[in-house]
Design an enzyme around this catalytic site. Structure first.
Site, PDB file in Angstrom:
ATOM      1  CB  CYS A   2      -0.958   0.093   1.180  1.00 36.65           C
ATOM      2  SG  CYS A   2      -2.144  -1.237   1.259  1.00 36.65           S
ATOM      3  NE  ARG A  27       4.692   1.733   0.153  1.00 35.55           N
ATOM      4  CZ  ARG A  27       5.673   1.579   1.022  1.00 35.55           C
ATOM      5  NH1 ARG A  27       6.901   1.800   0.653  1.00 35.55           N
ATOM      6  NH2 ARG A  27       5.441   1.225   2.259  1.00 35.55           N
ATOM      7  CD1 TRP A  75       0.009  -6.481  -2.714  1.00 34.28           C
ATOM      8  CD2 TRP A  75      -0.389  -6.909  -0.566  1.00 34.28           C
ATOM      9  NE1 TRP A  75       0.346  -7.791  -2.475  1.00 34.28           N
ATOM     10  CE2 TRP A  75       0.116  -8.086  -1.168  1.00 34.28           C
ATOM     11  CE3 TRP A  75      -0.714  -6.951   0.791  1.00 34.28           C
ATOM     12  CZ2 TRP A  75       0.299  -9.280  -0.466  1.00 34.28           C
ATOM     13  CZ3 TRP A  75      -0.538  -8.130   1.489  1.00 34.28           C
ATOM     14  CH2 TRP A  75      -0.026  -9.275   0.854  1.00 34.28           C
ATOM     15  CG  ASN A 101       1.244   0.818   4.373  1.00 32.08           C
ATOM     16  OD1 ASN A 101       0.987  -0.381   4.365  1.00 32.08           O
ATOM     17  ND2 ASN A 101       2.467   1.286   4.316  1.00 32.08           N
ATOM     18  N   GLY A 102      -1.073  -0.774   6.415  1.00 27.49           N
ATOM     19  CA  GLY A 102      -0.821  -1.549   7.631  1.00 27.49           C
ATOM     20  C   GLY A 102      -1.994  -2.476   7.902  1.00 27.49           C
ATOM     21  CD  GLU A 487      17.264 -14.042  -5.756  1.00 29.03           C
ATOM     22  OE1 GLU A 487      16.699 -14.519  -4.760  1.00 29.03           O
ATOM     23  OE2 GLU A 487      16.936 -12.943  -6.246  1.00 29.03           O
ATOM     24  CE  LYS A 491      14.022 -11.988  -8.067  1.00 30.52           C
ATOM     25  NZ  LYS A 491      14.825 -11.624  -6.924  1.00 30.52           N
ATOM     26  CD  GLU A 494      10.067 -12.078  -7.273  1.00 25.65           C
ATOM     27  OE1 GLU A 494      11.281 -12.047  -7.152  1.00 25.65           O
ATOM     28  OE2 GLU A 494       9.299 -11.448  -6.523  1.00 25.65           O
ATOM     29  CG  HIS A 510      17.784 -38.019  -1.529  1.00 29.55           C
ATOM     30  ND1 HIS A 510      18.077 -39.331  -1.198  1.00 29.55           N
ATOM     31  CD2 HIS A 510      18.969 -37.385  -1.617  1.00 29.55           C
ATOM     32  CE1 HIS A 510      19.387 -39.473  -1.078  1.00 29.55           C
ATOM     33  NE2 HIS A 510      19.954 -38.302  -1.334  1.00 29.55           N
ATOM     34  CE  LYS A 609      11.737  -3.390  -4.600  1.00 27.50           C
ATOM     35  NZ  LYS A 609      12.428  -4.523  -5.216  1.00 27.50           N
TER      36      LYS A 609
END
Ligand code: F6R
Length: 614
Positions: A2, A27, A75, A101-102, A487, A491, A494, A510, A609
């Site tokens: 947000c 955000r 968000w 925001n929160g 990593e 990437k 996402e 395994h 983000k």
């Protein structure tokens, strides 16, 4: 997670608010809205599901003369993305509007209490209770004083918030409150500004006020900003800091997307970080406020981080243990916060966080400080909560990272971790000055090595073909390369929405090897290293089962070349630095796959983000 902006001054507010939302859109971007207020206090609200572009479309043709306003890009946490759940949210009278925001953790009990007293709710959000609480306080104890009303309302909340609030009862004023979510302010000749982070303010000022934890701020059209503690005790000298990059750093500058720009910026970011870091007695990290005795005494390290930054930690552990000889544990912050910790009298906690605002990481740092550990933050964002709440901070100086998928911050954080490890190793006498110098010289070569990888982006573009129609993929590596594989898989997942499983190459037999069938894409990270031969054996195992092998290998590695369907070549690099160089290929690969699959590489679905909620 947000984005909030607010403006009160002598210019029309809407252009700044929409621009601010565009810069903060990374955000969150499932809905957006704006509340404008004219000089008489009359409020005008526009909001919708969708991106800021949709909101801007709705605002076209509006008589937007108002010089006061607040706005939000969302968000979703409570309530699906919808027009009704988009912020701002108003009270029953329609005279109070808030953006937030929160997360308000006690919103259900507050909503029940407010409903009993006759308030009616129009959304499913936790935020709406704030508007109704302010409404009650304005009509009651606060007697029309918006600052007092917001302070009393905030005292009823539990959770985290950055709030901006306007009311027809206090024309011209914007009231802000903050706890646990970031908010920065700017006072200029044109008026007063508020934003979730400095990227939205960089084009209006280089001097920013940080609203402290629990703080309240009153923004006036003259540009004056009055800052208070939560009980409205005035703060004589609020904390300030200067933005050290100009607004153009947060623009595309000719690149097709921010991810492309940020991948390309990695050599310069690392050069900036390394400049002046070697002194007569070792690595120079003047920004750490720990004494040499405290540094030398460190006998245990906890690295705590989330996501990509957690991957940095997995590699940093090797640096701390190999050079400084200090036992190091790496934890995901979201898990760590609910675990017992075993600290010594000299435990160091290193938090790694690009944004400096990740709620779980901040909670871990607070937990560690509470048990007496020293905390060092490795972060990219100046003045962030992580920086302000730590005993020392290393700024990685990568410049604003706008694309949701972290790239340049990742490699810069890796280099910053190496600097810190060499610094500790020298302080506790585990390493000679000569070796520190040798490692530093190796680091100085990294920007050039990355430039070589960047010049081979065509290899990633070609290899992307192997993924376009795939339903899943596997990323393998051993040693440090197993983290590079993780990593790379993160990437890819996402931004391209293609499932990617990362596994230590030796563990693959395994279980995950059962996934492999004809044409199944398997990325094998196999640079020159002591475990290269072992990794080649694993490569052969997937090859024998028909996998389409995309191998990341060192120039001239004929053996790997013979086994691979696609090659991503890297120049020779010291093993400990190969994660910094190799990952650049995997960033490029993920971007090309995402583009080929028609995805928005900068704003992947469901992500934001800055994850400011736990
Ligand atoms: C992935 C990514 C995230 C972040 C994570 C932590 O590309 O960017 O996994 O790494 O959300 O964020 P910071 O580093 O800001 O604490």
């Amino acid at each position: 997670m947000c984005g909030i902006v607010g403006y009160t001054g002598n210019r029309p507010a809407l252009p700044f608010l929409l621009n601010g939302l565009r810069t903060l859109e990374y955000r969150g971007y499932d809905s957006a809205g704006v509340e404008l207020e004219d000089a008489s206090g009359e409020l005008l609200e526009v909001k919708c599901r969708g991106r800021v572009a949709a909101l801007a479309g709705l605002c076209e043709g509006l008589d937007a003369h108002q010089t006061i306003g607040i706005a939000h890009t969302r968000w979703a946490t409570h309530g699906e993305p919808s027009d009704a759940n988009a912020h701002p949210h108003r009270d029953c009278s329609g005279r109070v509007a808030v953006v937030h925001n929160g997360i308000i953790e006690n919103y259900q009990e507050l909503a029940a209490e407010l409903a009993e007293r006759g308030h009616s709710f129009k959304s499913e959000t936790d935020t709406e209770v704030i508007a109704h609480l302010v409404e009650e306080e304005l009509a009651g104890a606060a007697e029309g004083d918006l600052a007092l009303a917001l302070s009393l309302a905030a005292s009823r909340l539990t959770g985290s918030w950055a709030i901006a609030c306007v009311s027809a009862d206090a024309p011209g004023e914007i009231l802000c409150a903050r706890k646990g979510s970031p908010l920065v302010l700017a006072s200029t000749a044109d008026g007063a500004y508020a934003a979730s982070d400095v990227t939205a303010l960089a084009h209006v000022t280089s001097h920013v006020i940080n609203l402290d934890e629990g703080g309240i701020a009153r923004l006036l059209p003259s540009g004056e900003i009055r800052v208070f503690e939560s009980d409205l005790t005035p703060v004589a000298e609020p904390g300030t800091f200067d933005i050290d990059w100009n607004a153009s750093a947060a623009t595309l500058g000719g690149y097709p997307d921010f991810m492309a720009k940020e991948i390309a910026e990695q050599p310069e970011a690392i050069e900036r970080l390394l400049e002046g870091r070697l002194g007569d007695s070792g690595i120079v990290l003047d920004e750490l406020s720990l004494t040499p005795e405290e540094i030398a005494a460190i006998d245990r390290i906890y690295i705590v981080a989330c996501g990509t930054s957690w991957h940095v930690g997995l590699i940093a552990r090797a640096y701390f243990e190999r050079w400084a000889g200090v036992p190091t544990t790496v934890e995901c912050a979201s898990e760590f916060n609910y675990e017992e910790v075993l600290t010594t009298d000299h435990t160091l906690c290193v938090i790694i966080t690009q944004s400096g605002e990740t709620a779980d990481t901040l909670a871990s740092a607070r937990k560690m400080r509470a048990v007496g550990a020293k905390v060092i933050a490795i972060t990219n964002v100046l003045g962030s909560t992580a920086a302000r709440e730590s005993d020392g901070v290393i700024y990685v100086q990568a410049g604003p990272e706008i694309a949701v998928a972290s790239t340049k911050a990742y490699t810069a954080q890796l280099v910053a971790s190496a600097l810190l490890a060499l610094f500790l190793a020298r302080a506790n006498d585990s390493i000679s000055l000569k070796e520190v110098r040798a490692r530093y010289r190796e680091m100085l070569r990294v920007p050039e090595l990355i430039r070589i990888v960047l010049s081979r982006a065509w290899q990633d573009e070609v290899a992307a073909r192997a993924f376009v129609d795939a339903g899943s993929s596997l990323f393998l590596g051993r040693g440090l390369s197993s983290t590079t594989a993780r990593e790379g898989a993160l990437k890819l997942k996402e931004i391209s929405y293609l499932h990617a499983e990362a596994y230590p190459a030796g563990e693959m037999k395994h279980g995950p090897i059962a996934l492999v069938e004809q044409g199944y894409p398997v990325v094998v990270v196999v640079p020159e290293s002591p475990v290269r031969d072992k990794t080649i054996s694993n490569l052969q195992e997937v090859n024998a089962r028909g996998a389409c092998v995309i191998a990341l290998a060192t120039n001239g590695d004929v053996r790997v070349a013979q086994l691979a369907d696609y090659l991503l070549l890297v120049p020779p690099a010291p093993e400990w630095l190969s994660p910094v160089v190799d990952v650049v290929h995997l960033q490029l690969l993920a971007r090309y796959v995402a583009l080929a699959r028609g995805c928005d590489v900068d704003k992947p679905r469901n992500l934001a983000k800055s994850v400011t909620v736990e």
